[in-house]
Design an enzyme around this catalytic site. Structure first.
Site, PDB file in Angstrom:
ATOM      1  N   SER A 133       6.087   8.443   4.230  1.00  0.00           N
ATOM      2  CA  SER A 133       6.673   7.450   5.138  1.00  0.00           C
ATOM      3  C   SER A 133       7.268   8.128   6.363  1.00  0.00           C
ATOM      4  O   SER A 133       7.640   9.295   6.327  1.00  0.00           O
ATOM      5  CB  SER A 133       7.777   6.670   4.433  1.00  0.00           C
ATOM      6  OG  SER A 133       7.272   6.040   3.295  1.00  0.00           O
TER       7      SER A 133
HETATM    8  N1  SAH Z   1       8.162   9.738  -1.418  1.00  0.00           N
HETATM    9  C1  SAH Z   1       6.815  10.163  -1.148  1.00  0.00           C
HETATM   10  C2  SAH Z   1       5.965   9.019  -0.642  1.00  0.00           C
HETATM   11  C3  SAH Z   1       4.674   8.951  -1.363  1.00  0.00           C
HETATM   12  S1  SAH Z   1       3.708   7.494  -1.086  1.00  0.00           S
HETATM   13  C4  SAH Z   1       6.780  11.362  -0.212  1.00  0.00           C
HETATM   14  O1  SAH Z   1       7.848  11.800   0.258  1.00  0.00           O
HETATM   15  O2  SAH Z   1       5.707  11.891   0.015  1.00  0.00           O
HETATM   16  C5  SAH Z   1       3.978   6.604  -2.589  1.00  0.00           C
HETATM   17  C6  SAH Z   1       3.519   7.258  -3.848  1.00  0.00           C
HETATM   18  O3  SAH Z   1       3.736   6.333  -4.914  1.00  0.00           O
HETATM   19  C7  SAH Z   1       2.025   7.606  -3.898  1.00  0.00           C
HETATM   20  O4  SAH Z   1       1.890   8.974  -4.096  1.00  0.00           O
HETATM   21  C8  SAH Z   1       1.509   6.813  -5.099  1.00  0.00           C
HETATM   22  O5  SAH Z   1       0.524   7.476  -5.837  1.00  0.00           O
HETATM   23  C9  SAH Z   1       2.776   6.619  -5.905  1.00  0.00           C
HETATM   24  N2  SAH Z   1       2.744   5.536  -6.898  1.00  0.00           N
HETATM   25  C10 SAH Z   1       2.222   4.295  -6.812  1.00  0.00           C
HETATM   26  N3  SAH Z   1       2.394   3.622  -7.960  1.00  0.00           N
HETATM   27  C11 SAH Z   1       3.054   4.470  -8.803  1.00  0.00           C
HETATM   28  C12 SAH Z   1       3.520   4.373 -10.146  1.00  0.00           C
HETATM   29  N4  SAH Z   1       3.350   3.275 -10.893  1.00  0.00           N
HETATM   30  N5  SAH Z   1       4.157   5.426 -10.683  1.00  0.00           N
HETATM   31  C13 SAH Z   1       4.357   6.574  -9.966  1.00  0.00           C
HETATM   32  N6  SAH Z   1       3.931   6.733  -8.708  1.00  0.00           N
HETATM   33  C14 SAH Z   1       3.289   5.691  -8.130  1.00  0.00           C
END
Ligand code: SAH
Length: 289
Positions: free
Chosen positions: A131
């Site tokens: 993000s």
């Molecule tokens: N906080 C992260 C943002 C990653 S984007 C950063 O700093 O990079 C959101 C992430 O949520 C993705 O990697 C996706 O795979 C994960 N995601 C989606 N559904 C999920 C679930 N049920 N459990 C764990 N991760 C999940």
């Protein structure tokens, strides 16, 4: 963000159970929350019970080389980002300090490193994105405004759903006492491990699993933050949130058809929800892949 807050304290229909769409998450009468099934009392899936190694001790397959010659190692680049965040209205000092310390360019592919300190979302692989800093900062500042954080001066025990590249997990580890971050995509979980190799700030653990289940063995959490948005808030998150704690997550909004940022505070009276402005996060998915 910063949309009008909607007071949401009212009683749920008799016999209401979680998960509920947030339209129906209300303060529960005293005592009712104890009657709700708690995740801690359910057998946790095997992968969640496996002892988790602290990140600093994780076996590493490869190290991502930090870009050189780009001038990104300089604290001055991050200081400029912090000043931009401040100018945009982020006033939470601990959050701003954390942004000044974590090198965002180390969490993205080398080809994107020059954009790392712009206020932009960046791809991290597998159709997922990190993000933009202003959104992350707002979410962390919201966490820091909870009853628990205002009393303690830190975020205490934190659960992050969606580790992604590990950037926000690193920020959280500077703001909390212990952080557990869950990712459902193995390649991203491994990538975050690599990025955080040698990160020795705070107690930070990475779990490969379905974050919709939370992580019951470590519950309750003073703060829960999700980087992916679903149709409703999983029951496990609400159950695993400590009294005085706060949850911040994107969630589908039936009225607008888009996503909104939702803040849930838990008190002895139950759960209280606020919906803030529209956001756009990747979808919360089930299971591991
Ligand atoms: N906080 C992260 C943002 C990653 S984007 C950063 O700093 O990079 C959101 C992430 O949520 C993705 O990697 C996706 O795979 C994960 N995601 C989606 N559904 C999920 C679930 N049920 N459990 C764990 N991760 C999940």
């Amino acid at each position: 963000m910063g949309g009008a807050l909607r007071p949401a304290v009212s009683r749920p229909p008799r016999g209401a159970r979680f998960p509920l769409a947030l339209d129906h998450v209300h303060a529960l009468p005293r005592g009712v929350e104890r009657a709700l099934p708690r995740d801690a009392e359910r057998p946790a899936p095997r992968e969640l019970l496996r002892p988790q190694r602290p990140v600093a001790h994780a076996a590493q397959q490869a190290l991502v080389a930090a870009p050189s010659g780009l001038g990104l190692d300089s604290a001055a680049v991050r200081a400029r980002m912090v000043e931009r965040l401040r100018a945009e209205g982020v006033s939470c000092e601990p959050v701003l300090q954390a942004f000044g310390q974590v090198e965002r360019h180390r969490f993205v592919d080398t080809a994107l490193a020059t954009q790392a300190y712009e206020d932009t979302a960046l791809p991290i692989g597998l159709q997922q994105t990190i993000s933009k800093p202003s959104v992350v900062a707002r979410m962390l500042a919201l966490l820091f405004d909870s009853t628990a954080a205002r009393e303690a001066g830190h975020l205490g025990r934190v659960l992050e759903i969606g580790t992604g590249c590990g950037y926000q997990a690193a920020l959280l580890s500077l703001l909390g006492r212990s952080v557990l971050s869950i990712e459902r995509l193995r390649p991203l979980h491994e990538k975050a491990r690599t990025h955080l190799h040698g990160w020795r700030r705070g107690d930070l653990r990475l779990v490969y699993g379905d974050g919709q289940l939370g992580h019951a063995p470590w519950a309750p959490y003073q703060h829960i933050v999700a980087a992916a948005g679903g149709e409703a808030l999983p029951q496990a998150w609400l159950d695993q949130l400590a009294v005085g704690g706060r949850l911040v997550a994107p969630m589908h909004d039936a009225r607008s058809g888009g996503q909104v940022l939702v803040v849930v505070d838990r008190s002895t009276q139950g759960w209280h929800e606020q919906r803030l402005g529209a956001v756009h996060f990747v979808p919360l998915k089930s299971g591991r892949a």
